[in-house]
Write an enzyme that holds these catalytic residues in place. Structure first.
Site, PDB file in Angstrom:
ATOM      1  CB  CYS A  65      -0.915  -0.003   1.225  1.00  0.00           C
ATOM      2  SG  CYS A  65      -2.066   1.398   1.275  1.00  0.00           S
ATOM      3  CB  CYS A  69      -2.267   3.806   7.976  1.00  0.00           C
ATOM      4  SG  CYS A  69      -3.280   4.607   6.707  1.00  0.00           S
ATOM      5  CB  CYS A  72      -1.825  -0.453   8.127  1.00  0.00           C
ATOM      6  SG  CYS A  72      -2.463  -1.652   6.934  1.00  0.00           S
ATOM      7  CB  CYS A 109     -15.928  -7.310   4.889  1.00  0.00           C
ATOM      8  SG  CYS A 109     -17.246  -7.201   6.113  1.00  0.00           S
ATOM      9  CB  CYS A 142     -19.393  -4.615   3.514  1.00  0.00           C
ATOM     10  SG  CYS A 142     -18.669  -3.062   4.092  1.00  0.00           S
ATOM     11  CB  CYS A 202     -19.420  -0.223   7.609  1.00  0.00           C
ATOM     12  SG  CYS A 202     -18.386  -1.190   8.741  1.00  0.00           S
ATOM     13  NE  ARG A 272     -18.935  -5.800  11.694  1.00  0.00           N
ATOM     14  CZ  ARG A 272     -18.910  -5.157  10.542  1.00  0.00           C
ATOM     15  NH1 ARG A 272     -17.764  -4.926   9.928  1.00  0.00           N
ATOM     16  NH2 ARG A 272     -20.016  -4.735   9.988  1.00  0.00           N
TER      17      ARG A 272
END
Length: 393
Positions: A65, A69, A72, A109, A142, A202, A272
């Site tokens: 990526c 972040c 992550c 998801c 999702c 979400c 969740r």
């Protein structure tokens, strides 16, 4: 406690607590913990009964990526030894999804690393959504693909997506300390785009990154203002090879207080328990079901979760039941206004990359101290999507 009685009354009326009341929940002592769980549990049962919604993650594209972040394992510069692969084909993704559905998952998801999807990416994910829907009757889908450009949410909705996940993660005031390649406002914009396209939004948070109680309350209040249908609460997994590898700040008791505070602030929303529950809640996981009405089944994006069979046994042993595909997740007053995920009889991060859980075991003789780093519980995913091994569902 007068505080808890007040919060229960407000939760049953869908009335927002004050910031001071939310902070007071986080400040309660361990001696009061069961009282806090019982109070928040009343609110949870009022709106969701004893149902637990199961969700299943499929990592469509892992690692590499360009975003930074800090939480992550897939971030720019990450040295975490995770699986790295490019886009799964629609058939591969559908096969992975089917394993989760067979294990009891109601929602699948679809997650892909990256800043956001290109138009070609939206094409391929749209094809994947259609394939999954054709092969798994009644499943909710999702998507979690990063920051959305204009028109992309609408295209995903047309392809059959029910929901879109994009987490706020932490408070606006501290967001720049966690990520520099995009802004908090960018994230809010994507959640609003999902809403505007008719997708069920979400959006949640990651706890354990060194934030203050005020930060946690800020992000949960911001989520309430955004009004998502589901709020995933991730607990940071400090992956070796990431900037937050040494941030072991959570205890099971703190995790339960965070979940209770979230329930009081968002009483009628699908809360969740997302990544990190096995690592930080550990043997206290069943208590968390009294606060949250939704969990992920099996593995996460780049880390292993406990066995799907163990998840189902935990739910049953705690006196809860798995929500069926014919049941409506959201309370009637919310479902009436929603055309997306959880609001229909059919089949809420995705996006749990920052708090991916693992599982492990220890003997009584070697049981660690309460605040000791549990690196033994962080297991990198080596099965399921992107491998030749069967998934954990």
């Amino acid at each position: 406690m007068d505080l808890l009685n007040t919060l229960v009354d407000k939760g049953l009326r869908r009335e927002t607590p004050t910031r001071e009341e939310a902070l007071a929940v986080l400040a309660t002592s361990d001696d009061d913990l069961l009282d806090v769980v019982a109070a928040a549990g009343r609110v949870r049962r009022h709106w969701f009964g004893r149902r637990v919604k199961l969700n299943y993650l499929v990592n469509l594209k892992s690692g590499l990526c360009p975003e930074d972040c800090s939480y992550c394992s897939q971030r720019l510069g990450s040295k975490a030894e995770i699986l790295k692969y490019t886009w799964l084909k629609p058939g591969q993704a559908s096969e992975a999804a089917a394993a989760g559905v067979a294990g009891g998952a109601k929602r699948v998801c679809l997650v892909a690393s990256g800043r956001g999807p290109t138009e070609r990416d939206v094409d391929r994910v749209s094809e994947t959504i259609r394939t999954i829907k054709e092969q798994n009757e009644g499943v909710e889908v999702c998507a979690c693909l990063g920051l959305l450009s204009d028109g992309q949410a609408e295209r995903l909705r047309e392809a059959g997506a029910d929901a879109y996940n994009h987490n706020l993660n932490t408070s606006e005031s501290t967001y720049g300390d966690i990520t520099t390649t995009h802004t908090y406002a960018d994230r809010v914009d994507t959640v609003n785009k999902a809403h505007a396209a008719g997708l069920s939004a979400c959006s949640g948070l990651i706890a354990g990154m060194g934030e203050s109680d005020e930060d946690l309350v800020d992000v949960v209040f911001s989520l309430r203002e955004l009004d998502p249908d589901s709020v995933p609460v991730n607990f940071l997994i400090p992956f070796e090879g990431t900037p937050l590898a040494k941030e072991w700040n959570l205890t099971p008791q703190r995790c339960l207080r965070i979940l209770a505070m979230t329930r009081f602030v968002c009483p009628d929303v699908e809360v969740r328990i997302a990544g990190g529950r096995e690592v930080h809640l550990r043997t206290m996981q069943p208590l968390a079901l009294h606060l949250a009405n939704s969990i992920f089944l099996g593995d996460y994006l780049t880390s292993e979760g406990q066995a799907g069979k163990a998840d189902l046994e935990m739910i049953a042993d705690a006196g809860f039941e798995v929500e069926g595909t014919g049941e409506v997740t959201l309370p009637e007053h919310r479902a009436a206004d929603r055309g997306g995920c959880g609001s229909h009889g059919g089949g809420g991060v995705c996006g749990s990359a920052g708090g991916e859980g693992g599982c492990g075991s220890t003997t009584a003789e070697e049981a660690p101290a309460a605040n000791e780093a549990r690196t033994d519980l962080v297991a990198v995913r080596r099965r399921g999507a992107g491998t030749d091994l069967a998934p954990n569902a």
